[in-house]
Scaffold this active site. Structure first.
Site, mmCIF file in Angstrom:
data_model
loop_
_atom_site.group_PDB
_atom_site.id
_atom_site.type_symbol
_atom_site.label_atom_id
_atom_site.label_comp_id
_atom_site.label_asym_id
_atom_site.label_seq_id
_atom_site.Cartn_x
_atom_site.Cartn_y
_atom_site.Cartn_z
ATOM 1 C CB CYS A 86 10.015 33.702 15.278
ATOM 2 S SG CYS A 86 10.247 34.904 13.943
ATOM 3 C CB CYS A 132 19.392 35.026 21.799
ATOM 4 S SG CYS A 132 20.890 35.760 21.297
ATOM 5 C CG PHE A 135 18.991 31.401 6.813
ATOM 6 C CD1 PHE A 135 18.409 32.206 5.849
ATOM 7 C CD2 PHE A 135 19.397 30.127 6.434
ATOM 8 C CE1 PHE A 135 18.227 31.761 4.544
ATOM 9 C CE2 PHE A 135 19.225 29.666 5.143
ATOM 10 C CZ PHE A 135 18.638 30.485 4.197
ATOM 11 C CB CYS A 193 7.929 41.036 17.718
ATOM 12 S SG CYS A 193 8.666 40.830 16.084
ATOM 13 C CD GLU A 224 13.129 41.795 29.590
ATOM 14 O OE1 GLU A 224 12.919 41.304 30.693
ATOM 15 O OE2 GLU A 224 12.933 41.168 28.544
HETATM 16 N N1 SAH Z 1 13.565 40.504 15.125
HETATM 17 C C1 SAH Z 1 14.919 40.432 14.764
HETATM 18 C C2 SAH Z 1 15.852 40.814 15.884
HETATM 19 C C3 SAH Z 1 15.515 40.319 17.252
HETATM 20 S S1 SAH Z 1 15.644 38.571 17.515
HETATM 21 C C4 SAH Z 1 15.262 39.059 14.239
HETATM 22 O O1 SAH Z 1 14.429 38.171 14.328
HETATM 23 O O2 SAH Z 1 16.339 38.898 13.690
HETATM 24 C C5 SAH Z 1 17.398 38.375 17.750
HETATM 25 C C6 SAH Z 1 17.924 36.968 17.506
HETATM 26 O O3 SAH Z 1 17.608 36.096 18.583
HETATM 27 C C7 SAH Z 1 17.368 36.355 16.250
HETATM 28 O O4 SAH Z 1 18.339 35.705 15.482
HETATM 29 C C8 SAH Z 1 16.416 35.371 16.816
HETATM 30 O O5 SAH Z 1 16.147 34.388 15.882
HETATM 31 C C9 SAH Z 1 17.163 34.867 18.046
HETATM 32 N N2 SAH Z 1 16.316 34.157 18.977
HETATM 33 C C10 SAH Z 1 15.020 34.398 19.240
HETATM 34 N N3 SAH Z 1 14.556 33.515 20.165
HETATM 35 C C11 SAH Z 1 15.586 32.714 20.494
HETATM 36 C C12 SAH Z 1 15.745 31.645 21.432
HETATM 37 N N4 SAH Z 1 14.745 31.252 22.203
HETATM 38 N N5 SAH Z 1 16.952 31.054 21.529
HETATM 39 C C13 SAH Z 1 17.974 31.489 20.784
HETATM 40 N N6 SAH Z 1 17.895 32.513 19.883
HETATM 41 C C14 SAH Z 1 16.711 33.114 19.750
HETATM 42 FE FE1 SF4 Z 2 10.170 39.070 16.290
HETATM 43 FE FE2 SF4 Z 2 10.858 36.714 15.241
HETATM 44 FE FE3 SF4 Z 2 12.786 38.477 15.861
HETATM 45 FE FE4 SF4 Z 2 11.407 37.227 17.805
HETATM 46 S S1 SF4 Z 2 12.800 36.306 16.320
HETATM 47 S S2 SF4 Z 2 11.874 39.413 17.735
HETATM 48 S S3 SF4 Z 2 9.330 37.083 16.864
HETATM 49 S S4 SF4 Z 2 11.140 38.715 14.293
#
Ligand code: SAH
Ligand code: SF4
Length: 387
Positions: free
Chosen positions: A140, A370, A251, A136, A116
């Site tokens: 997380c 996000c 973070f 991924c 997407e």
């Molecule tokens: N893998 C990378 C980039 C993709 S995630 C990373 O983790 O940074 C992009 C952003 O969306 C990250 O900051 C992630 O923590 C945030 N994110 C993921 N799931 C989310 C959610 N359910 N609500 C809000 N932000 C979220």
């Molecule tokens: Fe992967 Fe975590 Fe980024 Fe989601 S927030 S895309 S699981 S690294």
């Protein structure tokens, strides 16, 4: 994720270049590799430099996909190119437009996988959120993508191809003679914040972003590209050196105990290792601050004490803290912090001298916000599993 689960970079899952039916896709090749490809198809050495520039400019400045339309090349040369090569971008399967103007595209890449892409229009910019992997490897616990296993890394072609299909849809390839560097572009910024961990697919992400920045092509300034990482510490400095784009860090917690649960890569590089790495980041300056992304989860990481600890932890790092209200997804084990809580949290950070914008969720009605991204490949798989 259980403590035993190894966190591994999956860099070997995909070939570097794509060859389909004997034709090499020119999209995603660095300039040097494009030149080598043209030479291998019989381009005379003396012409190689000029031909590379011409083909590059047709693909990335003008958005042309058919060699027949590369009108400053002699017809027999166009035929030669068509015999050996193709200019292929991911196929757009669906496009959804949110009530707030956000656009979500589902595109299909080789192997039938889907990723997407989200386009977010704002008054002063238009940001494209692109993916670096199908799924991924990291898990997380608050991220929808994290519930999907890694299927594979995307190639450089598939990464820059996401930018190209969005430009197609926005009608943003310049007319002949038009200066592509003018302000006011619809697609002015790129964020690597879609599916996947970009620093676990380093080479392809680097090659694709170099193409996005190339002044004779899409020509976006490195400051308009932000790479978001969960904290792959050894690769962060490398991203500064080899890509030079802006960095955002997911973070999300102020103690290792909580971060281990939210962002399990913390077990490999904990908060101290991450912050030490950032302090040594070569590009750190007040004009090039690091963005700390902090998802606001009710009762988990959103107390005043967390805000104060966050400020203490990042002391000395030129930073901006982006507060992201949690975006729910089906079955998510968390809730979004209340508006009041988020504002109180932001205020503490703001008083400490940091910019602390609260990200407004965009495209929620089409699950484009996000962390809500999860490809249809996975959804289809789940459906077939349940029947
Ligand atoms: N893998 C990378 C980039 C993709 S995630 C990373 O983790 O940074 C992009 C952003 O969306 C990250 O900051 C992630 O923590 C945030 N994110 C993921 N799931 C989310 C959610 N359910 N609500 C809000 N932000 C979220
Ligand atoms: Fe992967 Fe975590 Fe980024 Fe989601 S927030 S895309 S699981 S690294």
């Amino acid at each position: 994720m259980s403590p035993e689960t190894p966190i591994r970079p999956d860099t070997k899952v995909m070939p570097r270049a794509e060859v389909v039916e004997g034709k090499l896709n020119l999209v995603g090749l660095t300039r040097d590799r494009l030149r080598a490809a043209l030479l291998s198809a019989g381009t005379p050495e003396k012409q190689a430099k000029m031909r590379t520039r011409q083909v590059w400019s047709w693909i990335y400045q003008k958005g042309v996909r058919d060699f027949e339309d590369m009108t400053n090349l002699a017809k027999p040369y166009r035929a030669l190119l068509a015999e050996h090569f193709e200019v292929r971008v991911p196929e757009v399967m669906t496009r959804q437009i949110s009530t707030d103007g956000t656009r979500k595209y589902l595109v299909r890449v080789a192997g039938g996988h889907e990723v997407e892409i989200v386009y977010i229009p704002e008054t002063d910019r238009g940001t494209l959120c692109i993916s670096s992997q199908v799924g991924c490897t990291l898990n997380c616990s608050f991220c929808h993508t994290g519930t999907q296993k890694l299927v594979r890394n995307l190639t450089a072609a598939e990464i820059i191809g996401q930018v190209m299909v969005a430009r197609d849809d926005l009608g943003e390839w310049p007319e002949p003679g038009h200066n592509p560097n003018v302000e006011g572009r619809l697609l002015s910024n790129i964020v690597l914040m879609g599916m996947g961990e970009p620093l676990y697919n380093f080479d392809a992400v680097r090659d694709a972003m170099k193409i996005a920045m190339d002044p004779e092509g899409i020509s976006l300034s490195r400051r308009r590209i932000t790479l978001s990482t969960s904290g792959v510490v050894p690769e962060i400095a490398r991203a500064g050196e080899e890509i030079g784009c802006m960095i955002a860090i997911s973070f999300h917690a102020t103690t290792d105990e909580v971060r281990d649960k939210l962002v399990p890569i913390n077990k490999k590089w904990n908060i101290k290792a991450l912050l030490d790495g950032l302090r040594a980041y070569p590009r750190l300056s007040n004009s090039e601050r690091i963005t700390f992304e902090y998802v606001m989860l009710k009762g988990v990481n959103d107390s005043d004490e967390d805000a104060r600890r966050l400020v203490r932890l990042i002391k000395g790092i030129p930073a901006k803290i982006n507060l992201i209200p949690f975006n729910p997804w089906p079955g998510a084990p968390y809730e979004r912090s209340s508006g009041n809580r988020i504002h109180a949290f932001a205020e503490i950070i703001h008083k400490a001298g940091y910019s602390s914008p609260i990200r407004r969720p965009r495209g929620e009605d089409i699950m484009a916000a996000c962390g809500q991204l999860k490809s249809a490949t996975e959804r289809v798989r789940n459906i077939s599993r349940s029947i």
